[in-house]
Design a protein around this motif. Structure first.
Motif, PDB file in Angstrom:
ATOM      1  N   ASP A 165       4.841  52.436  43.054  1.00 33.72           N
ATOM      2  CA  ASP A 165       5.976  52.935  43.484  1.00 33.72           C
ATOM      3  C   ASP A 165       6.631  52.220  44.441  1.00 33.72           C
ATOM      4  OD1 ASP A 165       7.948  54.703  44.422  1.00 33.72           O
ATOM      5  OD2 ASP A 165       6.917  56.343  44.478  1.00 33.72           O
ATOM      6  N   TYR A 166       8.092  51.987  44.050  1.00 33.91           N
ATOM      7  CA  TYR A 166       8.815  50.942  44.965  1.00 33.91           C
ATOM      8  C   TYR A 166       8.807  51.467  46.526  1.00 33.91           C
ATOM      9  CZ  TYR A 166      11.918  47.261  46.421  1.00 33.91           C
ATOM     10  OH  TYR A 166      12.419  46.319  47.281  1.00 33.91           O
ATOM     11  N   GLY A 167       8.899  52.907  46.471  1.00 34.16           N
ATOM     12  CA  GLY A 167       8.971  53.485  47.899  1.00 34.16           C
ATOM     13  C   GLY A 167       7.894  52.969  48.827  1.00 34.16           C
ATOM     14  N   THR A 168       6.684  52.999  48.217  1.00 40.69           N
ATOM     15  CA  THR A 168       5.509  52.574  48.957  1.00 40.69           C
ATOM     16  C   THR A 168       5.448  51.187  49.398  1.00 40.69           C
ATOM     17  OG1 THR A 168       4.273  53.903  47.539  1.00 40.69           O
ATOM     18  CG2 THR A 168       3.071  52.549  48.973  1.00 40.69           C
ATOM     19  N   THR A 169       5.856  50.080  48.323  1.00 37.87           N
ATOM     20  CA  THR A 169       5.788  48.649  48.666  1.00 37.87           C
ATOM     21  C   THR A 169       6.864  48.412  49.817  1.00 37.87           C
ATOM     22  OG1 THR A 169       7.189  48.319  46.958  1.00 37.87           O
ATOM     23  CG2 THR A 169       4.877  48.110  46.630  1.00 37.87           C
ATOM     24  N   LEU A 170       8.214  49.104  49.607  1.00 34.94           N
ATOM     25  CA  LEU A 170       9.319  48.723  50.417  1.00 34.94           C
ATOM     26  C   LEU A 170       8.811  49.232  51.845  1.00 34.94           C
ATOM     27  CD1 LEU A 170      12.086  47.794  50.559  1.00 34.94           C
ATOM     28  CD2 LEU A 170      12.906  49.884  50.551  1.00 34.94           C
ATOM     29  N   SER A 171       8.120  50.371  52.232  1.00 34.27           N
ATOM     30  CA  SER A 171       7.975  50.747  53.325  1.00 34.27           C
ATOM     31  C   SER A 171       6.780  49.713  53.934  1.00 34.27           C
ATOM     32  CB  SER A 171       7.486  52.211  53.266  1.00 34.27           C
ATOM     33  OG  SER A 171       7.761  52.984  52.212  1.00 34.27           O
ATOM     34  N   LEU A 172       5.820  49.445  53.220  1.00 39.24           N
ATOM     35  CA  LEU A 172       5.004  48.377  53.808  1.00 39.24           C
ATOM     36  C   LEU A 172       5.686  47.180  54.232  1.00 39.24           C
ATOM     37  CD1 LEU A 172       2.041  48.764  51.242  1.00 39.24           C
ATOM     38  CD2 LEU A 172       1.941  49.554  53.620  1.00 39.24           C
ATOM     39  N   ALA A 173       6.521  46.710  53.216  1.00 41.84           N
ATOM     40  CA  ALA A 173       7.049  45.531  53.585  1.00 41.84           C
ATOM     41  C   ALA A 173       8.269  45.682  54.856  1.00 41.84           C
ATOM     42  CB  ALA A 173       8.086  44.953  52.455  1.00 41.84           C
ATOM     43  N   LEU A 174       8.714  46.690  54.953  1.00 42.04           N
ATOM     44  CA  LEU A 174       9.726  47.129  56.247  1.00 42.04           C
ATOM     45  C   LEU A 174       8.829  46.981  57.425  1.00 42.04           C
ATOM     46  CD1 LEU A 174      12.461  49.354  54.842  1.00 42.04           C
ATOM     47  CD2 LEU A 174      12.647  47.036  55.469  1.00 42.04           C
ATOM     48  N   ILE A 175       7.487  47.602  57.517  1.00 45.15           N
ATOM     49  CA  ILE A 175       6.645  47.758  58.669  1.00 45.15           C
ATOM     50  C   ILE A 175       6.506  46.268  58.928  1.00 45.15           C
ATOM     51  CG2 ILE A 175       4.592  48.223  59.505  1.00 45.15           C
ATOM     52  CD1 ILE A 175       4.635  50.847  57.508  1.00 45.15           C
ATOM     53  N   SER A 176       6.092  45.488  58.100  1.00 45.30           N
ATOM     54  CA  SER A 176       5.523  43.863  58.323  1.00 45.30           C
ATOM     55  C   SER A 176       6.931  43.353  58.762  1.00 45.30           C
ATOM     56  CB  SER A 176       5.375  43.286  57.153  1.00 45.30           C
ATOM     57  OG  SER A 176       3.965  43.558  56.736  1.00 45.30           O
TER      58      SER A 176
END
Lengths: 91, 251
Positions: free
Chosen positions: B134-145
């Motif tokens: 789900d793009y929502g999950t990966t985008l959140s992870l990438a934004l945290i990084s």
């Protein structure tokens, strides 16, 4: 030819576009192959460094894969979330 | 168009244009399980939320069990304690070999990131829909990084953050700026694309082929798409985060 609806035309063109977008899969394939070939050569010359060579190769391949994945995302958008159909329906 | 794109990336359920949803058996969409109201907007509890909660629950139960076991840790480890020490040591070595001596500050974040992404990716083996598809999950992870990377940047370079954008030549500023902001995009799209491709392929395999080829062969597909690809992508995501942080710190 005259009984093609507008929606049908958009869907057909989107399908062709999906196929064209996935041509970008060529690039990462060639790039990953080159990386794997050089890694194999490096392991052949220096078998002791196998672990490091493999991990470097995997990271490089994953980065090289990115462009192919962009095209995959475009293809998925065209297939399953077609923006052109909804833009047409709003007209 | 903008909202359509966001709608698609956030939720693949709405579309279904070419491969219509009434196609029998093919199912890799995000389902809307339960309507909720949040700040006046209608939102849904989706498959992704349930699967994410299950993954997080697994990690939490594991952590609690490990904590209880470690209360009576022995000098000479055995069984479960051996396994825990192996995991911690592997992650420690992984971070320290990439980041050098600044690594010890970031072991916690990188370890948590790696374990979450890895368990998410292999959750397809247990019949869940991987949350990372789900793009929502990966985008959140990438934004945290991304926030962590930029925090390290500002903390270590102070005013150099601005000047380094004009670095080789002043007119390269827009390109440098785009390069900075492309980081979370490429990180998230790489993870999303890989896991989504595996999910789609397996769903098509299970949905469209006769039952005869579904005996035994899917084991190899699961082995490649869920285990191998999932482990590689978890590795790459945390590796790239570490490389970017190290770059910013050493500039």
């Amino acid at each position: 030819m005259s009984n093609i609806t507008n929606e049908g035309l958009i869907l057909a063109c989107s399908a062709i576009g999906t196929g064209l977008a996935m041509i970008a899969g060529l690039g990462p394939g060639i790039g990953q192959g080159i990386a794997a070939g050089h890694a194999a050569g490096a392991v052949g010359r220096n078998p002791g460094a196998k672990g490091q060579v493999t991990s470097t190769m995997l990271v490089g391949q994953a980065v090289a894969e990115t462009t192919g994945l962009y095209s995959l995302v475009i293809a998925l958008i065209l297939m399953f979330g077609n923006p052109f159909i909804s833009a047409f329906k709003k007209l | 168009m903008g909202t359509d794109l966001a709608g698609f990336l956030g939720n693949l359920a709405g579309g279904g244009m070419l491969l219509a949803e009434e196609q029998e058996g093919v199912d890799f969409f995000i389902h809307e399980l339960m309507p909720l109201t949040f700040l006046g907007d209608g939102v849904y509890l989706t498959t992704t939320h349930v699967c994410t909660l299950l993954v997080v629950l697994t990690i939490m139960i594991f952590a609690v069990v490990a904590r209880i076991k470690l209360n009576k840790a022995k000098e000479i480890p055995d069984g479960f304690q051996n396994f825990l020490e192996l995991v911690v040591e592997t992650l420690d070595n992984f971070v320290h070999s990439t980041m050098g001596k600044i690594g010890s500050k970031y072991v916690n974040y990188i370890g948590a990131l790696f374990i979450f992404i890895f368990l998410s990716n292999i959750s397809g083996l247990f019949g869940l829909r991987p949350p990372t598809a789900d793009y929502g999950t990966t985008l959140s992870l990438a934004l945290i990084s991304f926030v962590l990377i930029q925090y390290c940047n500002v903390k270590n370079n102070k005013f150099g953050v601005v000047t380094s954008l004009f670095q080789p030549l002043p007119f390269l500023f827009p390109i440098n700026l785009i390069g900075e902001f492309a980081t979370p995009l490429s990180l998230s799209l790489r993870l999303f694309g890989n896991v989504m491709a595996g999910t789609v392929l397996l769903a098509l395999y299970y949905g469209l082929l006769p039952w005869l080829v579904k005996l035994g062969i899917p084991a190899f597909l699961h082995g490649y798409f869920d285990l191998f690809s999932g482990a590689i992508q978890a590795y790459v995501f945390s590796m790239l985060t570490m490389v970017f942080i190290t770059q910013k710190v050493e500039e």
